[in-house]
Enzyme design. Structure first.
Site, mmCIF file in Angstrom:
data_model
loop_
_atom_site.group_PDB
_atom_site.id
_atom_site.type_symbol
_atom_site.label_atom_id
_atom_site.label_comp_id
_atom_site.label_asym_id
_atom_site.label_seq_id
_atom_site.Cartn_x
_atom_site.Cartn_y
_atom_site.Cartn_z
ATOM 1 N N HIS A 89 46.801 32.442 71.089
ATOM 2 C CA HIS A 89 46.387 31.565 72.195
ATOM 3 C C HIS A 89 47.030 32.009 73.513
ATOM 4 O O HIS A 89 46.423 31.887 74.578
ATOM 5 C CB HIS A 89 46.836 30.116 71.929
ATOM 6 C CG HIS A 89 45.850 29.295 71.155
ATOM 7 N ND1 HIS A 89 44.575 29.033 71.591
ATOM 8 C CD2 HIS A 89 45.972 28.644 69.963
ATOM 9 C CE1 HIS A 89 43.944 28.265 70.717
ATOM 10 N NE2 HIS A 89 44.771 28.012 69.706
ATOM 11 N N GLN A 129 46.322 25.079 75.606
ATOM 12 C CA GLN A 129 45.460 24.037 75.033
ATOM 13 C C GLN A 129 45.669 22.689 75.713
ATOM 14 O O GLN A 129 44.855 21.777 75.545
ATOM 15 C CB GLN A 129 45.715 23.880 73.531
ATOM 16 C CG GLN A 129 45.308 25.103 72.721
ATOM 17 C CD GLN A 129 45.536 24.844 71.235
ATOM 18 O OE1 GLN A 129 46.628 25.063 70.733
ATOM 19 N NE2 GLN A 129 44.511 24.371 70.545
ATOM 20 N N HIS A 161 48.270 32.479 64.830
ATOM 21 C CA HIS A 161 47.199 31.730 65.501
ATOM 22 C C HIS A 161 47.656 31.258 66.886
ATOM 23 O O HIS A 161 46.949 31.439 67.878
ATOM 24 C CB HIS A 161 46.808 30.530 64.606
ATOM 25 C CG HIS A 161 45.777 29.622 65.192
ATOM 26 N ND1 HIS A 161 44.533 29.422 64.618
ATOM 27 C CD2 HIS A 161 45.797 28.836 66.309
ATOM 28 C CE1 HIS A 161 43.846 28.564 65.365
ATOM 29 N NE2 HIS A 161 44.588 28.188 66.391
ATOM 30 N N GLU A 162 48.860 30.683 66.948
ATOM 31 C CA GLU A 162 49.326 30.109 68.218
ATOM 32 C C GLU A 162 49.703 31.193 69.235
ATOM 33 O O GLU A 162 49.451 31.045 70.430
ATOM 34 C CB GLU A 162 50.519 29.164 67.987
ATOM 35 C CG GLU A 162 50.246 27.975 67.067
ATOM 36 C CD GLU A 162 49.025 27.167 67.450
ATOM 37 O OE1 GLU A 162 48.678 27.119 68.643
ATOM 38 O OE2 GLU A 162 48.404 26.590 66.532
ATOM 39 N N GLY A 202 49.908 23.063 64.889
ATOM 40 C CA GLY A 202 50.396 23.964 65.926
ATOM 41 C C GLY A 202 49.656 23.689 67.219
ATOM 42 O O GLY A 202 48.526 23.191 67.208
ATOM 43 N N CYS A 224 41.288 24.647 64.689
ATOM 44 C CA CYS A 224 41.976 24.672 65.983
ATOM 45 C C CYS A 224 41.590 23.411 66.746
ATOM 46 O O CYS A 224 40.414 23.050 66.773
ATOM 47 C CB CYS A 224 41.532 25.915 66.755
ATOM 48 S SG CYS A 224 42.302 26.061 68.384
ATOM 49 N N LEU A 225 42.577 22.739 67.342
ATOM 50 C CA LEU A 225 42.298 21.502 68.070
ATOM 51 C C LEU A 225 41.345 21.742 69.246
ATOM 52 O O LEU A 225 40.689 20.811 69.701
ATOM 53 C CB LEU A 225 43.603 20.868 68.575
ATOM 54 C CG LEU A 225 44.545 20.333 67.488
ATOM 55 C CD1 LEU A 225 45.848 19.838 68.107
ATOM 56 C CD2 LEU A 225 43.887 19.228 66.674
#
Ligand code: NI
Length: 178
Positions: free
Chosen positions: A143, A51, A139-140, A46, A97-98
């Site tokens: 963000h 990000q 999660h996304e 994701g 998470c990236l």
């Protein structure tokens, strides 16, 4: 397609509340394609627009981001996603998470969520998600409000994780310097 630059903790953009998208056009679709490509290359499941440095309410995801079999991929593009219902039942999942590379921690999430969003073609959609898809969505979408998964951890666990993250950054900088 082009790969986008990833913004990592503690970048300020990761803490901003993102703006709603008002128009779905070819320019936006090109950005969605670039986001998805960046997500696959960086081996994420994701990715949210902040990000990659864009403070807009956009996420892409794939709950089966297979490398071996491209046909198994299930990419989704969600514009202005909104959680309109959450199950009372919760589940624990080991999230990463990236934007916080090389770290993982168990986070408690709602087991199921219903999400309203605008799709790649500008059409209104609704999805009832469970399991991994429900976790990725929560999660996304977090963000987009400047929330990271570490915000759901106890202060002690968060401090430990950020300490390990700083060590990772130092070691990465060292190996690049050599
Ligand atoms: Ni993330």
């Amino acid at each position: 397609m082009s790969l986008l630059k990833l913004y990592e903790y503690p970048s300020e953009i990761l803490r901003q509340k993102c703006e709603r998208v008002t128009k779905v056009d070819d320019e936006l679709r090109r950005f969605l394609d670039d986001m998805l490509e960046t997500m696959y290359v960086d081996k994420g499941c994701g990715l949210a627009a902040p990000q990659v440095g864009v403070s807009k309410r956009i996420i892409v995801l794939d709950s089966n981001p297979s490398d071996e079999d491209m046909r198994a991929r299930r990419p989704m593009y969600l514009i202005n996603p909104e959680i309109i219902w959450r199950s009372e039942e919760t589940i624990l999942f080991n999230e990463g998470c990236l934007s916080l590379p090389d770290q993982r921690a168990e986070v408690e999430r709602n087991e199921k969520v219903r999400v309203h969003y605008t799709d790649y073609n500008g059409a209104e959609q609704e999805i009832l998600a469970d399991d991994l898809l429900a976790i990725i969505l929560q999660h996304e979408i977090d963000h987009l409000d400047g929330v990271l998964y570490i915000d759901h951890l106890s202060r002690l666990k968060r401090t430990r994780l950020l300490h390990k993250l700083n060590k990772f950054y130092e070691e990465r900088a060292d190996s690049k310097g050599k």
